[in-house]
Design a protein around this motif. Sequence first.
Motif, mmCIF file in Angstrom:
data_model
loop_
_atom_site.group_PDB
_atom_site.id
_atom_site.type_symbol
_atom_site.label_atom_id
_atom_site.label_comp_id
_atom_site.label_asym_id
_atom_site.label_seq_id
_atom_site.Cartn_x
_atom_site.Cartn_y
_atom_site.Cartn_z
ATOM 1 N N LYS A 24 0.852 -1.198 0.000
ATOM 2 C CA LYS A 24 0.000 0.000 0.000
ATOM 3 C C LYS A 24 0.876 1.232 0.000
ATOM 4 C CE LYS A 24 -3.866 -1.275 2.941
ATOM 5 N NZ LYS A 24 -4.205 -1.085 4.356
ATOM 6 N N TYR A 25 0.422 2.283 -0.674
ATOM 7 C CA TYR A 25 1.140 3.557 -0.613
ATOM 8 C C TYR A 25 0.326 4.496 0.252
ATOM 9 C CZ TYR A 25 3.771 1.433 -4.320
ATOM 10 O OH TYR A 25 4.550 0.562 -5.037
ATOM 11 N N SER A 26 1.012 5.170 1.183
ATOM 12 C CA SER A 26 0.280 5.922 2.188
ATOM 13 C C SER A 26 0.815 7.344 2.323
ATOM 14 C CB SER A 26 0.415 5.194 3.527
ATOM 15 O OG SER A 26 0.144 6.066 4.580
ATOM 16 N N ARG A 27 -0.100 8.256 2.638
ATOM 17 C CA ARG A 27 0.305 9.651 2.863
ATOM 18 C C ARG A 27 0.670 9.896 4.323
ATOM 19 N NH1 ARG A 27 -0.613 13.596 -0.646
ATOM 20 N NH2 ARG A 27 -1.278 12.872 -2.695
ATOM 21 N N ALA A 28 0.543 8.869 5.128
ATOM 22 C CA ALA A 28 0.720 9.049 6.575
ATOM 23 C C ALA A 28 2.179 9.148 6.995
ATOM 24 C CB ALA A 28 0.051 7.904 7.320
ATOM 25 N N PHE A 29 3.105 8.863 6.089
ATOM 26 C CA PHE A 29 4.513 8.841 6.479
ATOM 27 C C PHE A 29 5.272 10.062 5.979
ATOM 28 C CE2 PHE A 29 3.604 4.237 5.876
ATOM 29 C CZ PHE A 29 3.841 3.831 7.180
ATOM 30 N N ASN A 30 6.385 10.352 6.647
ATOM 31 C CA ASN A 30 7.358 11.267 6.061
ATOM 32 C C ASN A 30 7.980 10.577 4.850
ATOM 33 O OD1 ASN A 30 7.076 13.394 7.832
ATOM 34 N ND2 ASN A 30 8.554 12.525 9.285
ATOM 35 N N ALA A 31 8.635 11.395 4.020
ATOM 36 C CA ALA A 31 9.157 10.879 2.755
ATOM 37 C C ALA A 31 10.023 9.637 2.942
ATOM 38 C CB ALA A 31 9.964 11.970 2.052
ATOM 39 N N SER A 48 5.549 5.094 2.022
ATOM 40 C CA SER A 48 5.155 6.485 1.803
ATOM 41 C C SER A 48 4.896 6.690 0.308
ATOM 42 C CB SER A 48 6.244 7.446 2.295
ATOM 43 O OG SER A 48 7.269 7.544 1.338
ATOM 44 N N ARG A 49 4.047 7.670 0.001
ATOM 45 C CA ARG A 49 3.596 7.809 -1.391
ATOM 46 C C ARG A 49 4.746 8.070 -2.363
ATOM 47 N NH1 ARG A 49 3.307 13.565 -1.816
ATOM 48 N NH2 ARG A 49 3.604 14.347 0.283
ATOM 49 N N GLN A 50 5.884 8.640 -1.842
ATOM 50 C CA GLN A 50 7.024 8.922 -2.733
ATOM 51 C C GLN A 50 7.570 7.656 -3.391
ATOM 52 O OE1 GLN A 50 6.711 10.166 0.306
ATOM 53 N NE2 GLN A 50 6.862 12.387 0.114
ATOM 54 N N TRP A 51 7.341 6.513 -2.735
ATOM 55 C CA TRP A 51 7.879 5.258 -3.272
ATOM 56 C C TRP A 51 7.240 4.867 -4.594
ATOM 57 C CZ3 TRP A 51 12.250 3.086 -2.239
ATOM 58 C CH2 TRP A 51 12.844 3.295 -0.998
ATOM 59 N N LYS A 52 6.035 5.369 -4.847
ATOM 60 C CA LYS A 52 5.333 5.036 -6.091
ATOM 61 C C LYS A 52 6.172 5.335 -7.324
ATOM 62 C CE LYS A 52 0.353 5.061 -6.040
ATOM 63 N NZ LYS A 52 -0.856 5.861 -6.051
ATOM 64 N N LYS A 53 6.957 6.409 -7.230
ATOM 65 C CA LYS A 53 7.716 6.870 -8.403
ATOM 66 C C LYS A 53 9.095 6.225 -8.488
ATOM 67 C CE LYS A 53 5.652 11.438 -8.002
ATOM 68 N NZ LYS A 53 6.042 12.594 -7.211
ATOM 69 N N VAL A 54 9.426 5.409 -7.499
ATOM 70 C CA VAL A 54 10.763 4.798 -7.469
ATOM 71 C C VAL A 54 10.718 3.455 -8.199
ATOM 72 C CG1 VAL A 54 12.567 3.919 -5.929
ATOM 73 C CG2 VAL A 54 11.264 5.943 -5.289
ATOM 74 N N GLY A 55 11.819 3.106 -8.855
ATOM 75 C CA GLY A 55 11.876 1.862 -9.620
ATOM 76 C C GLY A 55 11.552 0.639 -8.772
ATOM 77 N N SER A 56 10.956 -0.373 -9.423
ATOM 78 C CA SER A 56 10.484 -1.529 -8.653
ATOM 79 C C SER A 56 11.619 -2.339 -8.041
ATOM 80 C CB SER A 56 9.600 -2.423 -9.525
ATOM 81 O OG SER A 56 10.308 -2.808 -10.668
ATOM 82 N N GLU A 57 12.794 -2.360 -8.680
ATOM 83 C CA GLU A 57 13.902 -3.130 -8.093
ATOM 84 C C GLU A 57 14.307 -2.558 -6.733
ATOM 85 O OE1 GLU A 57 14.956 -5.988 -9.399
ATOM 86 O OE2 GLU A 57 13.455 -5.662 -10.951
#
Length: 233
Positions: A24-31, A48-57
Amino acid sequence: MNLAERAFSELFPEKKSSRQMVVKYSRAFNAYNANVKYTAFSMTFSLSRQWKKVGSEIQIGLIQSLLLKVYKEKKNTINIDLYNKFIKSIGDYSEVTESDPVLEQSFNRVNEKYFYGMLDKPNLKWGGNSFSKLGTYEYGANMVTISSIFKAREDDKQAEELLDYIMYHELLHKKHKFSTKNGRSYHHTKHFREKEKAFENPNIEDELKKFLNRKSIRHAFTPRKKSWIMRFF
Ligand SMILES: [Zn+2]
């Protein structure tokens, strides 16, 4: 297969998980923070939601690091290496949006005195009135958080020095990052402790203990070792 299932099967090819794996991606965390929660039936990784944009590896490396904590195992993978490299460097590019005048003055004093003014200002924030978590540095969020018990009157020089000491400790984390071995991270290395001793007042640890004792009449005293908790994920 979702990311968590892949992370699991590549980390533990010999194991089979009976739990349902969820990311799950969440807004509840710091970056770039994350955690894992599990029951008998499911294991949920919240990132944290920033992980969505990070490569899957790299995300797989993060999930594998969390899996090692859950299973209390030591192991290393290319993904974990990628993740550690990522988290060590991303903070240096994180946006700096949070500050506070008292913390900023402390940062400036410490930066001048111990880092030749070379450190970039991180995010600076007061935490709760905690006696167990005096300060933290979050690598991904590039955030120093300091317990509000160090807020003091402006003319209180001793309190100012204690604040600077906590600030110095957290900034050492920013500068020296951490080392890793077998999927584990080590933050308070021998090298770190030596650097910490460069603080100009050699009695500062004793003064800190006395200060905490005085302040914590209604709290149980937390031994020094436990009082630094690194929020790593
Ligand atoms: Zn520390």
